[in-house]
Design a protein around this motif. Structure first.
Motif, mmCIF file in Angstrom:
data_model
loop_
_atom_site.group_PDB
_atom_site.id
_atom_site.type_symbol
_atom_site.label_atom_id
_atom_site.label_comp_id
_atom_site.label_asym_id
_atom_site.label_seq_id
_atom_site.Cartn_x
_atom_site.Cartn_y
_atom_site.Cartn_z
ATOM 1 N N ALA A 113 -3.692 9.667 5.257
ATOM 2 C CA ALA A 113 -4.582 8.898 6.130
ATOM 3 C C ALA A 113 -3.894 7.606 6.588
ATOM 4 C CB ALA A 113 -5.885 8.580 5.396
ATOM 5 N N VAL A 114 -3.187 6.968 5.663
ATOM 6 C CA VAL A 114 -2.533 5.693 5.986
ATOM 7 C C VAL A 114 -1.462 5.884 7.062
ATOM 8 C CG1 VAL A 114 -0.895 4.012 5.037
ATOM 9 C CG2 VAL A 114 -3.018 4.473 3.853
ATOM 10 N N VAL A 115 -0.640 6.928 6.899
ATOM 11 C CA VAL A 115 0.430 7.149 7.882
ATOM 12 C C VAL A 115 -0.173 7.511 9.245
ATOM 13 C CG1 VAL A 115 2.370 8.647 8.483
ATOM 14 C CG2 VAL A 115 2.192 7.705 6.175
ATOM 15 N N VAL B 292 0.669 -5.988 12.550
ATOM 16 C CA VAL B 292 0.513 -5.829 11.097
ATOM 17 C C VAL B 292 -0.963 -5.620 10.787
ATOM 18 C CG1 VAL B 292 2.541 -7.229 10.543
ATOM 19 C CG2 VAL B 292 0.310 -8.343 10.740
ATOM 20 N N ARG B 293 -1.200 -5.053 9.626
ATOM 21 C CA ARG B 293 -2.606 -4.830 9.252
ATOM 22 C C ARG B 293 -2.830 -5.146 7.793
ATOM 23 N NH1 ARG B 293 -1.293 -1.852 5.284
ATOM 24 N NH2 ARG B 293 -0.586 0.283 5.524
ATOM 25 N N PHE B 294 -4.053 -5.600 7.515
ATOM 26 C CA PHE B 294 -4.515 -5.700 6.140
ATOM 27 C C PHE B 294 -5.479 -4.533 5.974
ATOM 28 C CE2 PHE B 294 -7.790 -7.764 3.258
ATOM 29 C CZ PHE B 294 -7.094 -7.472 2.109
ATOM 30 N N ALA B 295 -5.322 -3.772 4.850
ATOM 31 C CA ALA B 295 -6.055 -2.504 4.743
ATOM 32 C C ALA B 295 -6.813 -2.370 3.416
ATOM 33 C CB ALA B 295 -5.080 -1.342 4.920
ATOM 34 N N PRO B 296 -7.811 -3.224 3.189
ATOM 35 C CA PRO B 296 -8.525 -3.148 1.904
ATOM 36 C C PRO B 296 -9.436 -1.922 1.799
ATOM 37 C CG PRO B 296 -9.646 -4.682 3.357
ATOM 38 C CD PRO B 296 -8.402 -4.230 4.091
ATOM 39 N N SER B 297 -9.640 -1.468 0.573
ATOM 40 C CA SER B 297 -10.631 -0.421 0.319
ATOM 41 C C SER B 297 -11.926 -1.125 -0.088
ATOM 42 C CB SER B 297 -10.165 0.477 -0.828
ATOM 43 O OG SER B 297 -8.862 0.935 -0.561
ATOM 44 N N PRO B 298 -13.030 -0.822 0.563
ATOM 45 C CA PRO B 298 -14.270 -1.564 0.271
ATOM 46 C C PRO B 298 -14.985 -1.052 -0.973
ATOM 47 C CG PRO B 298 -14.660 -0.020 2.030
ATOM 48 C CD PRO B 298 -13.220 0.144 1.646
ATOM 49 N N LEU C 298 3.056 -4.820 5.363
ATOM 50 C CA LEU C 298 3.222 -5.864 4.343
ATOM 51 C C LEU C 298 2.104 -5.651 3.323
ATOM 52 C CD1 LEU C 298 4.819 -6.989 6.778
ATOM 53 C CD2 LEU C 298 3.678 -9.166 6.463
ATOM 54 N N ARG C 299 2.445 -5.265 2.112
ATOM 55 C CA ARG C 299 1.400 -4.950 1.145
ATOM 56 C C ARG C 299 1.927 -5.198 -0.260
ATOM 57 N NH1 ARG C 299 1.590 1.527 2.385
ATOM 58 N NH2 ARG C 299 3.754 1.846 1.776
ATOM 59 N N GLY C 300 1.036 -5.075 -1.240
ATOM 60 C CA GLY C 300 1.408 -5.358 -2.610
ATOM 61 C C GLY C 300 2.441 -4.368 -3.124
ATOM 62 N N ASP D 145 2.465 -2.752 -5.712
ATOM 63 C CA ASP D 145 1.870 -1.590 -6.377
ATOM 64 C C ASP D 145 1.965 -0.358 -5.470
ATOM 65 O OD1 ASP D 145 0.121 -3.219 -4.826
ATOM 66 O OD2 ASP D 145 -1.618 -2.103 -5.555
ATOM 67 N N HIS D 146 2.307 -0.585 -4.193
ATOM 68 C CA HIS D 146 2.427 0.553 -3.268
ATOM 69 C C HIS D 146 3.852 1.053 -3.113
ATOM 70 C CE1 HIS D 146 -1.677 0.974 -1.987
ATOM 71 N NE2 HIS D 146 -1.783 -0.327 -1.902
ATOM 72 N N LEU D 147 4.789 0.434 -3.825
ATOM 73 C CA LEU D 147 6.207 0.829 -3.670
ATOM 74 C C LEU D 147 6.422 2.331 -3.835
ATOM 75 C CD1 LEU D 147 8.529 -1.776 -5.441
ATOM 76 C CD2 LEU D 147 8.894 -0.729 -3.208
ATOM 77 N N VAL E 141 -5.633 12.875 1.692
ATOM 78 C CA VAL E 141 -5.428 11.873 0.641
ATOM 79 C C VAL E 141 -4.914 10.580 1.273
ATOM 80 C CG1 VAL E 141 -4.909 13.662 -1.061
ATOM 81 C CG2 VAL E 141 -3.054 12.455 0.074
ATOM 82 N N TYR E 142 -4.915 9.545 0.452
ATOM 83 C CA TYR E 142 -4.525 8.205 0.878
ATOM 84 C C TYR E 142 -3.240 8.176 1.713
ATOM 85 C CZ TYR E 142 -1.885 3.948 0.355
ATOM 86 O OH TYR E 142 -1.069 2.898 0.617
ATOM 87 N N ASN E 143 -2.131 8.738 1.204
ATOM 88 C CA ASN E 143 -0.848 8.624 1.916
ATOM 89 C C ASN E 143 -0.921 9.225 3.321
ATOM 90 O OD1 ASN E 143 1.041 7.241 0.207
ATOM 91 N ND2 ASN E 143 0.940 8.986 -1.193
ATOM 92 N N ILE F 80 -10.443 -1.020 7.372
ATOM 93 C CA ILE F 80 -11.268 -0.816 6.187
ATOM 94 C C ILE F 80 -11.044 0.629 5.726
ATOM 95 C CG2 ILE F 80 -13.657 -0.774 5.353
ATOM 96 C CD1 ILE F 80 -12.835 -3.600 6.049
ATOM 97 N N GLU F 81 -10.483 0.783 4.533
ATOM 98 C CA GLU F 81 -10.135 2.140 4.052
ATOM 99 C C GLU F 81 -11.307 2.716 3.252
ATOM 100 O OE1 GLU F 81 -5.932 2.148 2.704
ATOM 101 O OE2 GLU F 81 -5.658 2.314 4.870
ATOM 102 N N ASP F 82 -12.254 3.226 4.016
ATOM 103 C CA ASP F 82 -13.548 3.627 3.454
ATOM 104 C C ASP F 82 -13.681 5.134 3.281
ATOM 105 O OD1 ASP F 82 -13.371 4.080 6.153
ATOM 106 O OD2 ASP F 82 -15.396 3.430 6.636
HETATM 107 N N1 GLU Z 1 -6.132 0.490 0.809
HETATM 108 C C1 GLU Z 1 -4.969 0.161 0.055
HETATM 109 C C2 GLU Z 1 -5.339 -0.821 -1.041
HETATM 110 O O1 GLU Z 1 -6.413 -1.396 -0.986
HETATM 111 C C3 GLU Z 1 -3.873 -0.470 0.901
HETATM 112 C C4 GLU Z 1 -3.132 0.486 1.735
HETATM 113 C C5 GLU Z 1 -1.886 -0.083 2.383
HETATM 114 O O2 GLU Z 1 -1.756 -1.296 2.559
HETATM 115 O O3 GLU Z 1 -1.064 0.713 2.778
HETATM 116 O O4 GLU Z 1 -4.576 -1.000 -1.963
#
Ligand code: GLU
Length: 233
Positions: free
Chosen positions: A190-192, A6-12, A204-206, A208-210, A186-188, A42-44
């Motif tokens: 890069a994430v995939v 699993v990963r946590f993927a914050p944007s800095p 596992l994420r918030g 808001d990403h549904l 774009v975000y989608n 780190i989603e930079d």
């Molecule tokens: N970088 C995204 C955010 O900070 C999260 C991406 C993800 O978990 O898929 O909301």
């Protein structure tokens, strides 16, 4: 079951906030409970808003919270070549297409839809362009974005670990952009690309990403890769 990853993927783009820390905690606990691996990405890629100071602040906050990661952090911006290659694969298999519509044209059509009281959707006109014309225009240096060709029929369905079975009809999804005209993904996209490269088994994420999840599942399918499990907290 193989070890979950699993990963946590914050944007800095700011300090670690409580919502982010909560998402990180769920990932950490899930990994520890299942003898899995907890990763940090780190989603930079947003160069204007991401700063090294914020990255350092997030790393400090994770340490302070005791959320120790199992592998060195991954920096999304370092994956740019792979993101672009994955976009290339989608173009090669006709899962994506070049779109020459200019920002002004798109704005006009959006405003037209609003004036008619209709929801705006990209009308897919560049999807129908003959290949020879596409090649000629691209070679002549005309700028283009790259869009994902959402299959016209069918739907996307997944068994969300929190929300249960979730289904979205393809026709509710626009042919979304995967690479901007400046060549950045774009975000989608890069994430995939990154989640595949990092071997992530559970996202596992918030919640808001549904709304991103059906698009991401379509990208997995087009890249011929099994999507991970999803839990929207
Ligand atoms: N970088 C995204 C955010 O900070 C999260 C991406 C993800 O978990 O898929 O909301």
């Amino acid at each position: 079951m193989t070890k979950p990853r699993v990963r946590f993927a914050p944007s800095p783009t700011g300090h670690l906030h409580v919502g982010g820390a909560r998402t990180a905690l769920f990932n950490y606990l899930f990994a520890r409970h299942n003898d899995g691996v907890f990763l940090l990405r780190i989603e930079d890629t947003d160069r204007e808003r991401s700063t090294p100071e914020m990255t350092a602040a997030i790393l400090d906050a994770m340490t302070w919270l005791g959320l120790e990661v199992d592998e060195p952090p991954v920096f999304q911006a370092e994956g740019l070549d792979r993101h672009t290659q994955d976009v290339g694969r989608l173009l090669d298999t006709n899962a994506a297409y070049r779109c020459f519509c200019t920002p002004d044209e798109l704005k006009q059509r959006r405003e037209g839809a609003r004036a008619r009281g209709e929801p705006y959707r990209y009308d897919g006109r560049c999807r129908e362009l003959p290949r020879s014309e596409v090649e000629k225009r691209a070679e002549a240096g005309e700028p283009y974005a790259i869009r994902f060709a959402v299959p016209k029929e069918g739907d996307v369905s997944w068994d969300d670990m929190v929300h249960g079975k979730t289904t979205i009809a393809n026709k509710e999804l626009d042919d979304f952009i995967i690479q901007r005209s400046d060549g950045t993904p774009v975000y989608n996209m890069a994430v995939v690309s990154d989640d595949i490269a990092m071997g992530v088994s559970h996202v596992l994420r918030g919640d808001d990403h549904l709304s991103n999840t059906p698009k991401q599942i379509l990208l997995y399918r087009a890249l011929v890769h099994e999507p991970p499990e999803f839990a929207h907290l």
